[in-house]
Design a protein around this motif. Structure first.
Motif, mmCIF file in Angstrom:
data_model
loop_
_atom_site.group_PDB
_atom_site.id
_atom_site.type_symbol
_atom_site.label_atom_id
_atom_site.label_comp_id
_atom_site.label_asym_id
_atom_site.label_seq_id
_atom_site.Cartn_x
_atom_site.Cartn_y
_atom_site.Cartn_z
ATOM 1 N N GLN A 36 -17.389 2.889 5.526
ATOM 2 C CA GLN A 36 -17.874 2.852 4.140
ATOM 3 C C GLN A 36 -18.271 1.437 3.737
ATOM 4 O O GLN A 36 -19.268 1.238 3.034
ATOM 5 N N ALA B 71 -14.168 11.237 10.200
ATOM 6 C CA ALA B 71 -12.923 10.477 10.021
ATOM 7 C C ALA B 71 -12.004 11.188 9.027
ATOM 8 O O ALA B 71 -10.784 11.238 9.220
ATOM 9 N N THR C 86 -12.874 7.821 -1.686
ATOM 10 C CA THR C 86 -11.946 8.616 -0.902
ATOM 11 C C THR C 86 -11.330 9.664 -1.810
ATOM 12 O O THR C 86 -10.849 9.339 -2.890
ATOM 13 N N SER D 68 -7.266 7.062 11.102
ATOM 14 C CA SER D 68 -8.673 7.464 10.987
ATOM 15 C C SER D 68 -9.208 7.136 9.603
ATOM 16 O O SER D 68 -10.402 6.852 9.441
ATOM 17 N N VAL E 22 -17.977 8.843 8.707
ATOM 18 C CA VAL E 22 -17.040 8.916 7.581
ATOM 19 C C VAL E 22 -16.539 10.350 7.404
ATOM 20 O O VAL E 22 -15.345 10.593 7.177
ATOM 21 N N GLN E 23 -17.444 11.318 7.511
ATOM 22 C CA GLN E 23 -17.054 12.717 7.311
ATOM 23 C C GLN E 23 -16.080 13.187 8.388
ATOM 24 O O GLN E 23 -15.075 13.853 8.075
ATOM 25 N N GLY F 149 -12.596 5.178 8.708
ATOM 26 C CA GLY F 149 -13.573 5.703 7.756
ATOM 27 C C GLY F 149 -13.907 4.706 6.665
ATOM 28 O O GLY F 149 -15.074 4.558 6.271
ATOM 29 N N ILE G 202 -14.998 10.226 1.661
ATOM 30 C CA ILE G 202 -14.047 10.728 2.657
ATOM 31 C C ILE G 202 -13.246 11.847 2.019
ATOM 32 O O ILE G 202 -12.625 11.659 0.978
#
Length: 505
Positions: free
Chosen positions: A272, A124, A305, A264, A121-122, A268, A285
């Motif tokens: 999640q 992305a 996000t 991306s 996730v990071q 992500g 994110i």
């Protein structure tokens, strides 16, 4: 980095003291130096003397500028500066990440599913940030994800990154994590190419091998390329990997780029959702976007996000209990957890506050004083009872959800916006050697843009951005001209691709 050649001697750089070699690649060496001012350890990437030519210098300058644009992001390695050594070699001074990169780690240890989801996730968010700045990385792989001193993954090595969609015979991408379009007769790359490489990287961390590597079979570069083009992903064979995660990675590694996640950010968010299904904390994110004004921040999906301008935002700590007063002292050696997984270890105190002295204890009371105290206690107890009754009556009379002053309570936050629908209402006009496509955005919103893809027979696919719902492309030699269009919100949300061909009118 490749160990096939001996590293070059470290250069003398004013203001820096050499410590040790960190690694060697095909075009550059990376060394650890101690910077004099400000005092810190830095990684310095130095171009090889044999590679110093105008083209290499331009590429090096391009890497420095691209990383400088993106290095505000917490998951992109920070660049401190760029210059030329006294012996004429260009160099980049960058953040030093002391821990083993992911390429080293996956070969010697097993990654847990929660860790892969978190770092996925990071990263992305980092890749989405690059794409919103018009930059493609083109070489995402485990070795290009470093780990900082704070245990944060950080994307590095933008040496072959470019702006926008590219067609380039010499991409320099690493075969095991490259998408099929990298091996076309005329290679090209788009945002979907980075989506593929990121998913292939995450798969590698889970499997301990690359996604198209078959245990017990030949795994030469030609074998891998053949499987990549066929989309033949090897099974993960891990019982603790949920089907939702394996499916998300397979979608992102589809051989047909149109079937992958379109951004991306979408990948992500898929990760999640897997975190949520596993009852894990949902990783946030972070996306930096120049379109968002500095100091402003947009949150989506209940805060999962965060899209903000390219500025530094202080971490939001968990609410702390109120202190006893303006000069209260808080001293603790116990780590205090906060909501961003930071651990505060230092003692916190107000230096202006004097050391508080213990108050002297009152002398013990006499029997006579205790009798007088009991006599006073009875009327005070009765008065307190009347106060309690009054409070209960007021609480009953005041409507629920209203404060005492009559102000209504705040309404619940609105739900996150829905993803855009498919473009509709296509019209096609053929004029000479061109075909013009026009479409309708069924639910237009401020900041909406369009991304189209055109695959002309015998030519490289073209992917580009539009501000208006119309595009003109050359007529295809086959007689049928087809395009694929999707709507992209300012928030990063996307529709699926809609296909329209000239013979469907």
């Amino acid at each position: 980095m490749s160990p096939k050649r001996a590293p070059a001697p470290p250069p003398e750089i004013p203001g820096y003291d050499f410590i040790q070699l960190l690694g060697s690649g095909g075009f550059a060496d990376v060394y650890l130096y101690q910077q004099a001012l400000p005092s810190r350890r830095v990684a310095i990437k130095v171009l090889l003397q044999s590679q110093v030519n105008q083209n290499a210098i331009e590429n090096f300058r391009n890497e420095a500028n691209l990383m400088a644009q993106l290095s505000e992001h917490p998951s992109i390695v920070t660049i401190y500066g760029a210059a030329v050594t006294p012996d004429g070699r260009p160099y980049l001074a960058m953040e030093y990440a002391p821990k083993a990169n992911l390429g080293q780690r996956y070969q010697r240890e097993r990654f847990s599913v929660p860790e892969v989801l978190t770092l996925g996730v990071q990263i992305a968010g980092a890749v989405e940030t690059a794409h919103r700045a018009g930059i493609l990385h083109r070489d995402i792989k485990p070795a290009n994800i470093l780990v900082t001193a704070y245990n944060r993954p950080a994307l590095t090595d933008f040496g072959i990154a470019t702006s926008g969609t590219v067609s380039d015979q010499e991409t320099g991408m690493s075969v095991p994590w490259s998408p099929p379009e990298a091996f076309a007769s005329q290679p090209w790359a788009g945002p979907e190419s980075d989506v593929f490489s990121l998913a292939a990287t995450l798969y590698t961390l889970l499997a301990g091998r690359t996604p198209f590597e078959m245990p017990g079979e030949s795994n030469s570069s030609l074998d891998l390329i053949e499987r990549i083009e066929a989309g033949a992903v090897a099974p993960l064979a891990r019982s603790d990997v949920p089907p939702e995660l394996e499916n998300a990675l397979r979608i992102a590694m589809e051989a047909d780029g149109r079937k992958r996640y379109s951004s991306s950010l979408d990948l992500g968010r898929a990760l999640q959702r897997v975190e949520s299904s596993m009852a894990l904390p949902v990783t946030q994110i972070d996306v930096l976007d120049d379109a968002v004004a500095q100091g402003d921040m947009e949150e989506e999906d209940g805060g999962a996000t965060r899209i903000r301008g390219v500025v530094t935002i202080d971490a939001q700590h968990a609410p702390q209990p109120p202190l006893a007063g303006p000069s209260a002292v808080v001293q603790s050696n116990v780590p205090q957890a906060v909501d961003d997984k930071t651990v505060i270890r230092a003692q916190v105190f107000d230096q202006a506050a004097p050391q508080q002295q213990a108050e002297p204890q009152a002398p013990a009371s006499t029997p006579e004083e205790r009798k007088r105290s009991r006599k006073l206690w009875i009327p005070l107890s009765i008065a307190a009872a009347f106060v309690v009754i009054a409070v209960i009556v007021i609480a009953i009379l005041i409507p629920s959800g209203e404060a005492i002053d009559g102000n209504p309570s705040e309404p619940p936050p609105p739900p996150p916006p829905a993803a855009p629908q498919l473009p509709t209402g296509f019209t096609v006009v053929e004029e000479g050697d061109d075909v013009t496509f026009t479409w309708v955005n069924p639910q237009p919103a401020d900041g909406d843009r369009y991304r189209y893809r055109y695959e002309q027979t015998g030519e490289n696919p073209v992917t580009d951005w539009l501000d208006e719902p119309q595009v003109t492309v050359p007529k295809d030699s086959s007689g049928t001209t087809c395009i694929y269009v999707q709507i992209v919100r300012e928030t990063g949300q996307t529709s699926q691709y809609a296909e329209q061909c000239s013979d469907e009118q």
